[in-house]
Design a protein around this motif. Structure first.
Motif, PDB file in Angstrom:
ATOM      1  N   TYR A 112       0.882  -1.220  -0.029  1.00 59.44           N
ATOM      2  CA  TYR A 112       0.016   0.042  -0.047  1.00 59.44           C
ATOM      3  C   TYR A 112       0.929   1.155   0.032  1.00 59.44           C
ATOM      4  O   TYR A 112       1.813   1.244   0.912  1.00 59.44           O
ATOM      5  CB  TYR A 112      -1.008   0.037   1.324  1.00 59.44           C
ATOM      6  CG  TYR A 112      -1.816  -1.296   1.442  1.00 59.44           C
ATOM      7  CD1 TYR A 112      -2.881  -1.409   0.595  1.00 59.44           C
ATOM      8  CD2 TYR A 112      -1.247  -2.316   2.349  1.00 59.44           C
ATOM      9  CE1 TYR A 112      -3.695  -2.457   0.636  1.00 59.44           C
ATOM     10  CE2 TYR A 112      -2.121  -3.535   2.164  1.00 59.44           C
ATOM     11  CZ  TYR A 112      -3.272  -3.455   1.661  1.00 59.44           C
ATOM     12  OH  TYR A 112      -4.097  -4.635   1.413  1.00 59.44           O
ATOM     13  N   GLU A 113       0.688   2.156  -0.930  1.00 61.76           N
ATOM     14  CA  GLU A 113       1.617   3.307  -0.896  1.00 61.76           C
ATOM     15  C   GLU A 113       0.675   4.447  -1.702  1.00 61.76           C
ATOM     16  O   GLU A 113       0.002   4.203  -2.709  1.00 61.76           O
ATOM     17  CB  GLU A 113       2.630   2.832  -2.066  1.00 61.76           C
ATOM     18  CG  GLU A 113       3.537   4.233  -2.199  1.00 61.76           C
ATOM     19  CD  GLU A 113       4.879   3.646  -3.059  1.00 61.76           C
ATOM     20  OE1 GLU A 113       5.578   4.560  -3.398  1.00 61.76           O
ATOM     21  OE2 GLU A 113       5.043   2.455  -3.353  1.00 61.76           O
ATOM     22  N   ASN A 114       0.737   5.684  -1.077  1.00 61.93           N
ATOM     23  CA  ASN A 114      -0.208   6.714  -1.382  1.00 61.93           C
ATOM     24  C   ASN A 114      -1.541   6.562  -1.728  1.00 61.93           C
ATOM     25  O   ASN A 114      -2.048   6.929  -2.769  1.00 61.93           O
ATOM     26  CB  ASN A 114       0.642   7.650  -2.643  1.00 61.93           C
ATOM     27  CG  ASN A 114       2.108   7.786  -2.557  1.00 61.93           C
ATOM     28  OD1 ASN A 114       2.368   8.166  -1.477  1.00 61.93           O
ATOM     29  ND2 ASN A 114       2.871   7.767  -3.668  1.00 61.93           N
ATOM     30  N   ASN A 115      -2.177   5.949  -0.597  1.00 57.40           N
ATOM     31  CA  ASN A 115      -3.567   5.378  -0.748  1.00 57.40           C
ATOM     32  C   ASN A 115      -3.824   4.606  -1.978  1.00 57.40           C
ATOM     33  O   ASN A 115      -4.905   4.489  -2.311  1.00 57.40           O
ATOM     34  CB  ASN A 115      -4.305   6.660  -0.664  1.00 57.40           C
ATOM     35  CG  ASN A 115      -4.126   7.431   0.517  1.00 57.40           C
ATOM     36  OD1 ASN A 115      -3.995   6.900   1.603  1.00 57.40           O
ATOM     37  ND2 ASN A 115      -4.176   8.744   0.186  1.00 57.40           N
ATOM     38  N   LYS A 116      -2.871   3.988  -2.495  1.00 54.94           N
ATOM     39  CA  LYS A 116      -3.073   3.167  -3.621  1.00 54.94           C
ATOM     40  C   LYS A 116      -2.410   1.670  -3.117  1.00 54.94           C
ATOM     41  O   LYS A 116      -1.663   1.483  -2.549  1.00 54.94           O
ATOM     42  CB  LYS A 116      -2.414   3.543  -4.859  1.00 54.94           C
ATOM     43  CG  LYS A 116      -2.950   4.844  -5.360  1.00 54.94           C
ATOM     44  CD  LYS A 116      -2.281   5.182  -6.796  1.00 54.94           C
ATOM     45  CE  LYS A 116      -2.968   6.434  -7.358  1.00 54.94           C
ATOM     46  NZ  LYS A 116      -2.359   6.858  -8.493  1.00 54.94           N
ATOM     47  N   THR A 117      -3.437   0.580  -3.888  1.00 52.11           N
ATOM     48  CA  THR A 117      -2.755  -0.702  -3.541  1.00 52.11           C
ATOM     49  C   THR A 117      -2.141  -1.417  -4.803  1.00 52.11           C
ATOM     50  O   THR A 117      -2.676  -1.179  -5.852  1.00 52.11           O
ATOM     51  CB  THR A 117      -4.214  -1.632  -3.106  1.00 52.11           C
ATOM     52  OG1 THR A 117      -4.900  -0.874  -2.199  1.00 52.11           O
ATOM     53  CG2 THR A 117      -3.801  -3.107  -2.952  1.00 52.11           C
ATOM     54  N   TYR A 118      -1.068  -1.954  -4.586  1.00 57.62           N
ATOM     55  CA  TYR A 118      -0.273  -2.778  -5.618  1.00 57.62           C
ATOM     56  C   TYR A 118       0.007  -4.001  -5.215  1.00 57.62           C
ATOM     57  O   TYR A 118       0.085  -4.317  -4.251  1.00 57.62           O
ATOM     58  CB  TYR A 118       1.180  -1.861  -5.678  1.00 57.62           C
ATOM     59  CG  TYR A 118       1.166  -0.379  -6.011  1.00 57.62           C
ATOM     60  CD1 TYR A 118       1.060  -0.072  -7.466  1.00 57.62           C
ATOM     61  CD2 TYR A 118       0.979   0.714  -5.285  1.00 57.62           C
ATOM     62  CE1 TYR A 118       0.840   1.236  -7.831  1.00 57.62           C
ATOM     63  CE2 TYR A 118       1.097   1.831  -5.653  1.00 57.62           C
ATOM     64  CZ  TYR A 118       0.864   2.211  -7.057  1.00 57.62           C
ATOM     65  OH  TYR A 118       0.749   3.508  -7.229  1.00 57.62           O
ATOM     66  N   VAL A 119      -0.116  -4.695  -6.290  1.00 51.30           N
ATOM     67  CA  VAL A 119       0.239  -6.297  -6.156  1.00 51.30           C
ATOM     68  C   VAL A 119       1.648  -6.340  -7.132  1.00 51.30           C
ATOM     69  O   VAL A 119       1.644  -5.927  -7.915  1.00 51.30           O
ATOM     70  CB  VAL A 119      -1.079  -7.275  -6.765  1.00 51.30           C
ATOM     71  CG1 VAL A 119      -2.059  -6.940  -5.896  1.00 51.30           C
ATOM     72  CG2 VAL A 119      -1.394  -7.012  -8.145  1.00 51.30           C
ATOM     73  N   TYR A 120       2.493  -7.427  -6.494  1.00 44.85           N
ATOM     74  CA  TYR A 120       3.520  -7.602  -7.181  1.00 44.85           C
ATOM     75  C   TYR A 120       3.531  -9.218  -7.525  1.00 44.85           C
ATOM     76  O   TYR A 120       3.302 -10.170  -7.070  1.00 44.85           O
ATOM     77  CB  TYR A 120       4.665  -7.687  -5.847  1.00 44.85           C
ATOM     78  CG  TYR A 120       5.216  -6.306  -5.747  1.00 44.85           C
ATOM     79  CD1 TYR A 120       6.448  -5.855  -6.411  1.00 44.85           C
ATOM     80  CD2 TYR A 120       4.683  -5.376  -5.066  1.00 44.85           C
ATOM     81  CE1 TYR A 120       6.804  -4.409  -6.093  1.00 44.85           C
ATOM     82  CE2 TYR A 120       4.903  -4.030  -4.623  1.00 44.85           C
ATOM     83  CZ  TYR A 120       6.024  -3.637  -5.266  1.00 44.85           C
ATOM     84  OH  TYR A 120       6.493  -2.464  -5.076  1.00 44.85           O
TER      85      TYR A 120
END
Length: 249
Positions: A112-120
């Motif tokens: 979670y970064e800058n109110n955004k969700t990322y999947v790797y």
């Protein structure tokens, strides 16, 4: 960008350009709601001020919206966490070339970064919004095994051109097929199964014609031995005659 407000007849009017409205969409965001509420309080008609009841109603609406946003964030976080270990399909567009590419792989972890969700996936970060398909692991295994079998069958010659040299390949296919369960075999198309059965039948025919079915029968090479009585024995049926008997006592 600051929100431009105007007041007409004691009412707040949003004067943003039409292009900005299209870019931001039709949904009223968290910040926009606060800006509208503050502008309404600032530019209200002093002769006809907004009643406390209306403010309370708007604040209640704001609280409901805030709760909904928090719930949405919680659901999104839970959704992202559930994707860890799942096989997913991701589409991403390059900001420089504009080219869209598809990527498949297992989700290693979520960030979670800058109110955004990322999947790797495969070591690369993708927005959770870029995921367009989540694949069951059992289904993916079945598809992979079935595709491998079909590719192997396709690489073999047609049954009429099959030779004994292909025996090991056909036997390997049989062992591979037997190792698959019925669910995995169900993803093998009918044309492939038809060719495989024809290949097996042809190989059985080829190996059967090459096998040695001769039998070593017939009589012995040595004739029978004569009896022990006074009369000499009769010669055997072999290539050498029997030996005469000795005189009895």
């Amino acid at each position: 960008m600051a929100l431009i407000q105007a007041v007409e007849n004691g009412k707040v009017v949003d004067t943003r350009k039409e292009e900005e409205k299209k870019a931001s969409g039709n949904d009223l965001g968290y910040d926009q709601f606060l800006q509208l509420l503050c502008a309404e309080m600032q530019y209200q008609d002093p002769l006809e001020p907004t009643s406390n009841t209306e403010y309370v109603a708007q604040l209640a609406t704001f609280s409901q919206m805030e709760a909904m946003l928090n719930m949405q964030d919680s659901i999104e976080s839970s959704k992202a966490n559930d994707l860890v270990g799942k096989y997913v399909m991701v589409k991403s567009t390059s900001p420089t070339t504009g080219e869209t590419t598809a990527t498949a792989g297992f989700v290693d972890y979520v960030q979670y970064e800058n109110n955004k969700t990322y999947v790797y996936v495969n070591g690369n970060a993708y927005s959770i919004d870029d995921i367009y398909q989540v694949v069951d692991a059992e289904y993916m295994e079945a598809i992979t095994l079935a595709n491998t079998f079909m590719a192997a069958v396709a690489n073999l010659p047609s049954p009429d051109k099959l030779t004994v040299k292909d025996k090991d390949s056909v036997e390997a296919l049989t062992k591979y097929l037997e190792s698959m369960n019925s669910y995995q075999q169900s993803y093998i198309n009918q044309d492939t199964m038809k060719k495989y059965k024809e290949l097996v039948a042809k190989m059985n025919e080829l190996t059967g014609n090459n096998s040695d079915n001769s039998n070593n029968g017939g009589s012995g090479s040595t004739g029978g031995t004569g009896g022990s009585g006074s009369t000499g024995g009769t010669g055997g049926s072999g290539s050498t005659g029997g030996t005469g008997g000795t005189t009895g006592a």
